[in-house]
Design a protein around this motif. Sequence first.
Motif, PDB file in Angstrom:
ATOM      1  N   SER A 158       0.867  -1.167   0.000  1.00 52.92           N
ATOM      2  CA  SER A 158       0.000   0.000   0.000  1.00 52.92           C
ATOM      3  C   SER A 158       0.911   1.225   0.000  1.00 52.92           C
ATOM      4  CB  SER A 158      -0.899  -0.009   1.232  1.00 52.92           C
ATOM      5  OG  SER A 158      -1.684   1.159   1.254  1.00 52.92           O
ATOM      6  N   ALA A 159       0.943   1.949  -1.119  1.00 46.74           N
ATOM      7  CA  ALA A 159       1.840   3.101  -1.263  1.00 46.74           C
ATOM      8  C   ALA A 159       1.018   4.383  -1.364  1.00 46.74           C
ATOM      9  CB  ALA A 159       2.715   2.944  -2.501  1.00 46.74           C
ATOM     10  N   GLU A 160       1.436   5.382  -0.583  1.00 44.43           N
ATOM     11  CA  GLU A 160       0.729   6.664  -0.584  1.00 44.43           C
ATOM     12  C   GLU A 160       1.679   7.774  -1.017  1.00 44.43           C
ATOM     13  OE1 GLU A 160      -2.308   7.836   2.519  1.00 44.43           O
ATOM     14  OE2 GLU A 160      -0.671   9.202   3.049  1.00 44.43           O
ATOM     15  N   LEU A 161       1.344   8.454  -2.101  1.00 44.21           N
ATOM     16  CA  LEU A 161       2.089   9.623  -2.560  1.00 44.21           C
ATOM     17  C   LEU A 161       1.618  10.809  -1.730  1.00 44.21           C
ATOM     18  CD1 LEU A 161       3.983  11.096  -4.553  1.00 44.21           C
ATOM     19  CD2 LEU A 161       2.016  11.284  -6.106  1.00 44.21           C
ATOM     20  N   ASN A 178       1.708  23.521   3.650  1.00 43.54           N
ATOM     21  CA  ASN A 178       1.291  24.197   4.886  1.00 43.54           C
ATOM     22  C   ASN A 178       1.832  23.505   6.143  1.00 43.54           C
ATOM     23  OD1 ASN A 178      -0.191  26.094   3.378  1.00 43.54           O
ATOM     24  ND2 ASN A 178      -1.987  24.752   3.376  1.00 43.54           N
ATOM     25  N   GLY A 179       3.091  23.056   6.059  1.00 47.15           N
ATOM     26  CA  GLY A 179       3.754  22.483   7.221  1.00 47.15           C
ATOM     27  C   GLY A 179       3.393  21.046   7.554  1.00 47.15           C
ATOM     28  N   ARG A 180       2.682  20.363   6.656  1.00 55.03           N
ATOM     29  CA  ARG A 180       2.355  18.961   6.940  1.00 55.03           C
ATOM     30  C   ARG A 180       2.244  18.144   5.650  1.00 55.03           C
ATOM     31  NH1 ARG A 180      -4.017  19.156   7.627  1.00 55.03           N
ATOM     32  NH2 ARG A 180      -3.838  16.917   7.437  1.00 55.03           N
ATOM     33  N   TRP A 181       2.393  16.829   5.814  1.00 55.43           N
ATOM     34  CA  TRP A 181       2.285  15.908   4.685  1.00 55.43           C
ATOM     35  C   TRP A 181       0.828  15.508   4.502  1.00 55.43           C
ATOM     36  CZ3 TRP A 181       6.162  15.271   1.447  1.00 55.43           C
ATOM     37  CH2 TRP A 181       7.458  15.520   1.889  1.00 55.43           C
ATOM     38  N   THR A 182       0.343  15.680   3.263  1.00 60.73           N
ATOM     39  CA  THR A 182      -1.037  15.304   2.953  1.00 60.73           C
ATOM     40  C   THR A 182      -1.055  14.330   1.779  1.00 60.73           C
ATOM     41  OG1 THR A 182      -1.299  17.220   1.493  1.00 60.73           O
ATOM     42  CG2 THR A 182      -2.004  17.489   3.781  1.00 60.73           C
ATOM     43  N   LYS A 183      -2.074  13.493   1.747  1.00 58.10           N
ATOM     44  CA  LYS A 183      -2.203  12.471   0.717  1.00 58.10           C
ATOM     45  C   LYS A 183      -2.584  13.083  -0.635  1.00 58.10           C
ATOM     46  CE  LYS A 183      -5.167   8.581  -0.471  1.00 58.10           C
ATOM     47  NZ  LYS A 183      -6.261   7.717   0.002  1.00 58.10           N
ATOM     48  N   ALA A 224       1.447   9.500 -11.358  1.00 54.74           N
ATOM     49  CA  ALA A 224       0.440  10.489 -10.987  1.00 54.74           C
ATOM     50  C   ALA A 224       0.989  11.867 -11.323  1.00 54.74           C
ATOM     51  CB  ALA A 224       0.121  10.391  -9.501  1.00 54.74           C
ATOM     52  N   LYS A 225       0.109  12.794 -11.590  1.00 51.88           N
ATOM     53  CA  LYS A 225       0.489  14.176 -11.889  1.00 51.88           C
ATOM     54  C   LYS A 225       0.618  14.937 -10.566  1.00 51.88           C
ATOM     55  CE  LYS A 225       0.822  16.756 -15.655  1.00 51.88           C
ATOM     56  NZ  LYS A 225       2.016  16.681 -16.442  1.00 51.88           N
ATOM     57  N   VAL A 226       1.688  15.748 -10.433  1.00 50.51           N
ATOM     58  CA  VAL A 226       1.878  16.560  -9.224  1.00 50.51           C
ATOM     59  C   VAL A 226       2.010  18.034  -9.594  1.00 50.51           C
ATOM     60  CG1 VAL A 226       2.896  14.706  -7.850  1.00 50.51           C
ATOM     61  CG2 VAL A 226       4.389  16.146  -9.241  1.00 50.51           C
ATOM     62  N   SER A 227       1.752  18.900  -8.615  1.00 52.07           N
ATOM     63  CA  SER A 227       1.804  20.350  -8.821  1.00 52.07           C
ATOM     64  C   SER A 227       3.196  20.887  -8.505  1.00 52.07           C
ATOM     65  CB  SER A 227       0.788  21.040  -7.911  1.00 52.07           C
ATOM     66  OG  SER A 227      -0.505  20.556  -8.164  1.00 52.07           O
ATOM     67  N   ARG A 277       6.827  12.821  -1.345  1.00 52.00           N
ATOM     68  CA  ARG A 277       7.447  11.578  -0.898  1.00 52.00           C
ATOM     69  C   ARG A 277       6.416  10.448  -1.026  1.00 52.00           C
ATOM     70  NH1 ARG A 277       7.538  12.068   5.758  1.00 52.00           N
ATOM     71  NH2 ARG A 277       5.295  11.744   6.040  1.00 52.00           N
ATOM     72  N   VAL A 278       6.898   9.212  -0.884  1.00 54.18           N
ATOM     73  CA  VAL A 278       6.010   8.051  -0.889  1.00 54.18           C
ATOM     74  C   VAL A 278       6.193   7.313   0.433  1.00 54.18           C
ATOM     75  CG1 VAL A 278       5.432   5.866  -2.015  1.00 54.18           C
ATOM     76  CG2 VAL A 278       6.176   7.819  -3.391  1.00 54.18           C
ATOM     77  N   VAL A 279       5.088   7.042   1.114  1.00 59.11           N
ATOM     78  CA  VAL A 279       5.102   6.224   2.318  1.00 59.11           C
ATOM     79  C   VAL A 279       4.439   4.901   1.960  1.00 59.11           C
ATOM     80  CG1 VAL A 279       4.339   6.003   4.706  1.00 59.11           C
ATOM     81  CG2 VAL A 279       5.034   8.237   3.821  1.00 59.11           C
TER      82      VAL A 279
END
Length: 149
Positions: free
Chosen positions: A83-86, A91-96, A115-118, A124-126
């Motif tokens: 199970s990989a989450e990009l 704003n100071g925190r990691w969001t999915k 996946a497309k990123v901004s 990162r990937v967890v």
Amino acid sequence: MTKRKLIKIGLSTVILLQISMPAFAAEHVLTPIEPIGNIPIIVPYMKYTARASTNLIIDSRGNATVTASIDGYKGITDKVSISAELQQYKNGRWTKVTSFSDSDNSHRIRIYETAKVSKGYKYRVVTKVTAIHNGDKETKTITSSEQKY
């Protein structure tokens, strides 16, 4: 004692040590050690997972490629899952951003997703990997290096 007796005792001792040492060493399993820089750290031994990894690559067009894998022990590991989450640092925190998962009744599995990123953020990937043997489960969470886009 005579010189001849001393030689016999010395040779007997050497022979006994050579016979007993491999048997003693075979019973001891050393804890795996991985160096970080010049500092060795002890790595916990996993019963059903031989290797697990995750990686993130972002190209110049903002396409993030997520890879993850788990290799169990052939003949021991019955089932594996990933199970990989990009994640995006905002704003100071990691969001999915998005997630990917897969499982197989085998000892190994790999995922390769995009996946497309901004622009203007870190990513990162967890990844959570699970290996199962006869219903006994072991899980490990690994995090990729951060990539800025």
